[in-house]
Design a protein around this motif. Structure first.
Motif, PDB file in Angstrom:
ATOM      1  N   ARG A 165      -8.861  -8.224   9.555  1.00 23.63           N
ATOM      2  CA  ARG A 165      -9.886  -9.087   8.939  1.00 23.63           C
ATOM      3  C   ARG A 165      -9.316 -10.475   8.612  1.00 23.63           C
ATOM      4  NH1 ARG A 165     -10.907  -7.701   3.148  1.00 23.63           N
ATOM      5  NH2 ARG A 165      -9.119  -9.085   3.105  1.00 23.63           N
ATOM      6  N   ARG A 193     -14.109   8.808   4.371  1.00 20.17           N
ATOM      7  CA  ARG A 193     -12.866   9.359   4.911  1.00 20.17           C
ATOM      8  C   ARG A 193     -12.032   9.919   3.758  1.00 20.17           C
ATOM      9  NH1 ARG A 193     -12.006   3.737   7.418  1.00 20.17           N
ATOM     10  NH2 ARG A 193     -13.028   3.847   9.447  1.00 20.17           N
ATOM     11  N   GLN A 236      -9.163  10.300   1.175  1.00 17.36           N
ATOM     12  CA  GLN A 236      -8.351   9.246   0.536  1.00 17.36           C
ATOM     13  C   GLN A 236      -7.065   8.922   1.296  1.00 17.36           C
ATOM     14  OE1 GLN A 236      -7.555   7.502  -2.569  1.00 17.36           O
ATOM     15  NE2 GLN A 236      -9.766   7.140  -2.560  1.00 17.36           N
ATOM     16  N   GLN A 281      -7.839   7.029   4.380  1.00 12.56           N
ATOM     17  CA  GLN A 281      -8.311   5.686   4.048  1.00 12.56           C
ATOM     18  C   GLN A 281      -7.152   4.747   3.709  1.00 12.56           C
ATOM     19  OE1 GLN A 281     -11.115   4.664   4.691  1.00 12.56           O
ATOM     20  NE2 GLN A 281     -11.238   2.717   3.626  1.00 12.56           N
ATOM     21  N   ARG A 282      -6.142   5.308   3.055  1.00 10.55           N
ATOM     22  CA  ARG A 282      -4.984   4.492   2.663  1.00 10.55           C
ATOM     23  C   ARG A 282      -4.223   3.959   3.876  1.00 10.55           C
ATOM     24  NH1 ARG A 282      -3.233   8.453  -1.294  1.00 10.55           N
ATOM     25  NH2 ARG A 282      -4.471   8.049  -3.137  1.00 10.55           N
ATOM     26  N   ILE A 340      -5.731   3.388   6.900  1.00  9.40           N
ATOM     27  CA  ILE A 340      -6.647   2.474   7.589  1.00  9.40           C
ATOM     28  C   ILE A 340      -6.717   1.107   6.890  1.00  9.40           C
ATOM     29  CG2 ILE A 340      -9.102   2.141   8.187  1.00  9.40           C
ATOM     30  CD1 ILE A 340      -8.064   4.267   9.874  1.00  9.40           C
ATOM     31  N   GLN A 341      -6.753   1.163   5.562  1.00  9.98           N
ATOM     32  CA  GLN A 341      -6.988  -0.049   4.741  1.00  9.98           C
ATOM     33  C   GLN A 341      -6.073  -1.244   5.073  1.00  9.98           C
ATOM     34  OE1 GLN A 341      -6.835   1.010   0.638  1.00  9.98           O
ATOM     35  NE2 GLN A 341      -8.880   0.208   0.259  1.00  9.98           N
ATOM     36  N   PRO A 342      -4.743  -1.062   5.023  1.00  8.48           N
ATOM     37  CA  PRO A 342      -3.891  -2.232   5.291  1.00  8.48           C
ATOM     38  C   PRO A 342      -4.063  -2.776   6.706  1.00  8.48           C
ATOM     39  CG  PRO A 342      -2.568  -0.224   5.019  1.00  8.48           C
ATOM     40  CD  PRO A 342      -3.958   0.123   4.650  1.00  8.48           C
ATOM     41  N   PHE A 369       0.852  -1.192   0.000  1.00 12.16           N
ATOM     42  CA  PHE A 369       0.000   0.000   0.000  1.00 12.16           C
ATOM     43  C   PHE A 369       0.881   1.233   0.000  1.00 12.16           C
ATOM     44  CE2 PHE A 369      -2.425  -3.434   1.727  1.00 12.16           C
ATOM     45  CZ  PHE A 369      -3.740  -3.213   1.336  1.00 12.16           C
ATOM     46  N   GLN A 417      -6.821  -2.614   8.582  1.00 12.48           N
ATOM     47  CA  GLN A 417      -8.097  -3.347   8.646  1.00 12.48           C
ATOM     48  C   GLN A 417      -8.015  -4.675   7.899  1.00 12.48           C
ATOM     49  OE1 GLN A 417     -11.060  -0.525   7.409  1.00 12.48           O
ATOM     50  NE2 GLN A 417     -11.724  -0.215   9.520  1.00 12.48           N
ATOM     51  N   MET A 418      -7.270  -4.673   6.809  1.00 15.89           N
ATOM     52  CA  MET A 418      -7.147  -5.910   6.033  1.00 15.89           C
ATOM     53  C   MET A 418      -6.466  -6.998   6.872  1.00 15.89           C
ATOM     54  SD  MET A 418      -5.097  -6.472   2.507  1.00 15.89           S
ATOM     55  CE  MET A 418      -3.644  -7.045   3.354  1.00 15.89           C
ATOM     56  N   LYS A 458     -17.772   6.944   6.562  1.00 15.88           N
ATOM     57  CA  LYS A 458     -17.995   6.242   5.286  1.00 15.88           C
ATOM     58  C   LYS A 458     -17.321   6.980   4.128  1.00 15.88           C
ATOM     59  CE  LYS A 458     -21.942   3.445   6.294  1.00 15.88           C
ATOM     60  NZ  LYS A 458     -22.684   3.921   7.465  1.00 15.88           N
TER      61      LYS A 458
END
Ligand code: GTP
Ligand code: MG
Length: 234
Positions: A224, A208, A210, A213-214, A216-218, A183, A220-221, A206
């Motif tokens: 998960r 955020r 960009q 979000q970048r 948060i994404q990794p 990322f 959260q991934m 919902k």
């Protein structure tokens, strides 16, 4: 470690543990601080604690940072995950080994500044020395954050160079392609977007920005992936 730190550390061994790994000044503490600030804004009940151990003068981590969060709703937030950062300076090698012990997830933070290639390479070599083939086993869920993408393009590497960095560190490029996504992030831009939005009083989880979000994404991934794998085991 002080007694209080040891207690925090022991307790966190019982939950899901995710570790930020990378050379000094790569942005591990900044990334965790951002994640913590966002969770506190969006879902304060899910935030349990945040311990930062840094040298005030240099702002470098001198032990580890640790934050605990809960998942679910109400009493169901009993599922806890602990995010740690390792201290990147050379002198904390033994501390890094302690912090990484028993991890379920890993966020590898790479400093995209070209001049830091050697530090990145050494940090990856050390990671591979500790984890060995566990790195490829999918037992540890993983994401790669290539940070400081705000730097001028001519002074930084891109995601395409990460494979070469892995190979030079003796790690298979497969790690990047098959086991962990890369990322491209900028903690600095995320911080600035966060401050702007909060100053304007605008925040929608919902939508955020960009840059935020970048970051948060990794994370959260990885969370998960750990949950899915634990559910499959039970
Ligand atoms: N340009 C730029 N600077 C950043 C970015 N993220 C972090 N920094 C800066 O890099 C420096 C180091 O950040 P930290 O988060 O403390 O680094 P660290 O990886 O925790 O370092 P150690 O605790 O020593 O291992 C700080 O001055 C940050 O402001 C980024 O995306 N871009
Ligand atoms: Mg730090």
């Amino acid at each position: 470690m002080s007694q209080e730190e040891e207690l925090v550390f022991e307790e966190s061994q019982q939950g899901v543990k995710i570790v930020f790994w990378g050379p000094t000044l790569a942005g591990k503490t900044t990334a965790l601080s951002l994640f913590h600030a966002i969770k506190k804004k969006e879902d304060p009940e899910s935030v349990y604690n945040f311990l930062k151990l840094e040298d005030k003068a240099t702002e470098r981590t001198i032990g580890f940072d640790q934050a605990t969060f809960g998942l679910g709703t109400g009493a169901g937030k009993a599922f806890k995950y602990h995010l740690f950062t390792t201290p990147g300076q050379d002198r904390f090698k033994s501390m890094r080994k302690i912090v990484i012990n028993g991890l379920h997830g890993l966020i590898v933070v790479i400093d995209s500044e070209k001049a830091r290639w050697e530090e990145n390479r050494e940090s990856l070599i050390e990671l591979f020395t500790i984890l060995g083939d566990k790195l490829y086993s999918r037992e540890v869920k993983m994401a790669i954050m290539l940070n400081k993408m705000d730097l001028p393009a001519e002074t930084r590497i891109s995601a395409a160079d990460v494979g070469r960095l892995m190979i030079e560190a003796g790690i298979s490029d497969k790690l990047r392609d098959t086991f962990a996504s890369t990322f491209e992030v900028s903690c600095l831009e995320a911080l600035s977007a966060l401050k702007d939005a909060w100053t304007r009083g605008e925040w929608n989880p919902k939508q955020r920005p960009q840059a935020v979000q970048r970051i948060i994404q990794p994370i959260q991934m990885v969370i998960r992936d750990i949950i899915i794998s634990q559910l499959q085991k039970s």
